[in-house]
Design a protein around this motif. Sequence first.
Motif, short mmCIF file in Angstrom:
data_model
loop_
_atom_site.label_atom_id
_atom_site.label_comp_id
_atom_site.label_asym_id
_atom_site.label_seq_id
_atom_site.Cartn_x
_atom_site.Cartn_y
_atom_site.Cartn_z
N MET A 130 0.86 -1.38 0.05
CA MET A 130 -0.06 0.03 -0.21
C MET A 130 0.79 1.07 0.24
N ALA A 131 0.99 2.64 -0.91
CA ALA A 131 1.50 3.22 -1.35
C ALA A 131 0.99 4.29 -0.19
N SER A 132 1.89 4.60 0.61
CA SER A 132 1.81 5.28 1.64
C SER A 132 1.50 6.62 1.15
N PRO A 133 0.25 7.29 1.95
CA PRO A 133 -0.66 8.89 1.35
C PRO A 133 0.65 9.97 1.56
N VAL A 134 1.35 9.31 2.72
CA VAL A 134 2.25 10.64 3.15
C VAL A 134 3.24 10.31 1.95
N ALA A 135 3.96 9.24 1.41
CA ALA A 135 4.33 9.51 0.42
C ALA A 135 3.44 9.66 -0.91
N VAL A 136 2.51 9.48 -1.55
CA VAL A 136 1.96 10.38 -2.44
C VAL A 136 1.96 11.46 -2.22
N ALA A 137 1.39 12.11 -1.13
CA ALA A 137 1.28 13.29 -0.80
C ALA A 137 2.47 14.51 -0.69
N THR A 138 3.64 13.67 -0.69
CA THR A 138 5.07 14.20 -1.06
C THR A 138 6.31 14.88 -2.16
N PHE A 187 -0.03 24.14 9.03
CA PHE A 187 -1.02 23.33 8.28
C PHE A 187 -0.29 22.12 7.70
N SER A 188 0.81 22.46 7.10
CA SER A 188 2.00 21.30 6.50
C SER A 188 2.18 19.45 7.66
N LEU A 189 2.34 20.25 8.75
CA LEU A 189 2.96 19.36 9.50
C LEU A 189 1.77 19.27 10.05
N ALA A 190 0.20 19.33 10.31
CA ALA A 190 -0.99 18.70 10.64
C ALA A 190 -1.68 17.70 9.53
N MET A 191 -1.40 18.24 8.31
CA MET A 191 -1.13 17.04 6.97
C MET A 191 -0.55 16.10 6.93
N VAL A 192 0.73 15.83 7.23
CA VAL A 192 1.29 14.87 7.53
C VAL A 192 1.54 13.79 9.27
N ILE A 193 1.03 14.25 10.47
CA ILE A 193 0.61 13.77 11.11
C ILE A 193 -0.40 12.82 10.67
N ALA A 194 -1.62 14.01 10.57
CA ALA A 194 -2.80 13.49 10.03
C ALA A 194 -2.87 11.81 9.29
N MET A 195 -2.52 12.16 8.09
CA MET A 195 -2.56 10.83 7.66
C MET A 195 -1.16 9.83 7.72
N ARG A 196 -0.43 10.34 8.50
CA ARG A 196 -0.07 8.70 9.13
C ARG A 196 -0.38 8.52 10.04
N ARG A 197 -1.28 9.04 11.18
CA ARG A 197 -2.39 8.72 12.31
C ARG A 197 -3.27 8.05 11.77
N MET A 198 -4.29 8.32 10.56
CA MET A 198 -5.49 7.77 10.00
C MET A 198 -4.64 6.63 9.59
#
Lengths: 312, 273
Positions: free
Chosen positions: B1-9, B256-267
């Motif tokens: 499964m491609a990590s959403p964080v990886a997809v986003a970044t 915002f950027s920090l929160a996005m990364v944490i949100a994706m990781r946690r989800m």
Amino acid sequence: MSGAPGDALVRARKLTKRFGSFTAVDGIDFDVRPAEAFGFLGPNGAGKTSTMRMIACASPVTDGDLAVIGMNPASQAREIKARLGVVPQVDNLDTELTVRENLEMYARYFDIPGSVARSRADELLEFVQLAERAKDQVEPLSGGMKRRLTIARALINEPQLVILDEPTTGLDPQARHLLWDRLYRLKQRGATLIITTHYMDEAEQLCDRLVVMDKARIVAEGSPLELIERYATREVLELRFGDVKRASLDGQLQGLAERVEELPDRTLVYTDDGEAALDEVHRRNIPVQSALVRRASLEDVFLSLTGRSLVE
Amino acid sequence: MASPVAVATQGGLGRAWDVVWRARRLVERNVLVYRHQWIVILSGVAEPIFYLIGIGMGLGGLVRTVGLPDGRSISYTAYVAPALLATAAMNGAVFETIFNVFFKLNFRKTYDGILATPMGISEIAIGEMLWALMRASLYAVSMLVLMTALGLILSPWALLTLPVTLFVAATFSATGLAGTAFLRTVQDFDIPMGLIVMPMFLFSGTFFPISAYPIPIQVFMQATPLFHSISLIRGLTTGLMGLEQVWDFAYLVGFFSLAMVIAMRRMERKLIK
Ligand SMILES: Nc1ncnc2c1ncn2[C@@H]1O[C@H](COP(=O)(O)OP(=O)(O)OP(=O)(O)O)[C@@H](O)[C@H]1O
Ligand SMILES: [Mg+2]
């Protein structure tokens, strides 16, 4: 994309799933061929659901290889999921939507246009006999109705591969038979089915081939008939003794048959000639309360392989 | 499964846009759910208006004018209104992402069902954020309309208020999403609500300049996103724009950027087993 390696629609090699240090699936190999119905049997905790979830791209593979429709779940989950229908063991319907909205919204996740979604929803609601409940919320539906809705939902994208984890648990006999009929027709149209079940009649009815899992491993594989031939005798003599202490009978049944299995409520005598064995029981004056000769079934296979009765 | 964080970044803008485009399905779903519950959303529109009337006009009778650093004096209502606007954006975003997402994540198992479709975790997370953003923007627009009608918009900079308020809402929806994935029980809600959202609302310069508070509180408040949101939006509606507002914006982008990364990781952690 197309043309799975070795013609298998799902191909697993040394497939492993670990949760922390606990191994739920321990290096299993299997091939599911196109347009067949493939079953996973096994006692609670054997690793069936864990395997199904890996195939459905819901759970990452810990180790080993898995190809689903020729694709890799780790990198092509979206493409794979577009062609799957999934009936999970535990219903996860959208409880904030109505029955009908559940189907139509699900179709939208697959990018199915609204008009097609509506007509498919109509057809599927009819099929699972929920048309009259279309406008109702999901929560007040009975357990079996929710199950039927989950099944309908899994078919909304006309999947090429349908994964059904105990699909008929909680269904009444009529609904079960309807579902079998529908699954049979799906298969006729070329769909591939992967099914887990605790009902042996269901496995015999539906599955072209199946594997029996026990303690995270596959312990047997074949068609229902092959498995019965390999792991059971032709016939089974079932004896019930009522109040008589069976321990005291142990010696008396010796030499009667290839194998004798003691269950809490009855004793199974595996033999190729049940009537002859019963005659011998009578000749030995063993006090039976009732006796029944029947053909061996998958349940006997299951029992001999896992040492456990199915109905727990 | 491609990590959403990886997809986003790493996936590049094209792929990121694909995710956002597919995420609209989740917005569609939420619209379907709320079709029967518009009153809930309307109550969120009413709240800042009640605050504006109740506190702005009530306290405004006592305070009358507030002196700005550039020497101008503005009415107390004009001082408080942009802060209430920022707070409305925060509330709309945080309530949606904390309460509703929590139940879908933990009890309803809604996402497990959705994840069996071509939708992935990134689509779900971003879809929820988009929806929270839409909800927050409804609150923001109605506040802005009211402020305009009451003559509380004092500067042409205010043209930027809507996009900035949306960005503030995006920041808080990402923050809420990051936070909700840490909560375990319903009782845990009291922590973000009582210990974070409420004090931020009171102390972020909403009703008074933060210089009214002791230094430690001032320092602490300057670290919170609501403080910077209020400072920025107030700058826009009153025309008090300076380096400070540039810093506010930079701070919010970082947050915002920090929160996005944490949100994706946690989800991802929460949904993938
Ligand atoms: N998310 C998880 N975390 C930790 N352990 C898990 C998790 N999911 C499953 N397991 C463990 O993996 C083992 C296999 O579980 P699985 O659900 O695959 O069994 P199963 O064959 O489907 O059983 P059943 O017939 O009861 O459905 C069990 O011991 C279970 O406790
Ligand atoms: Mg299971």
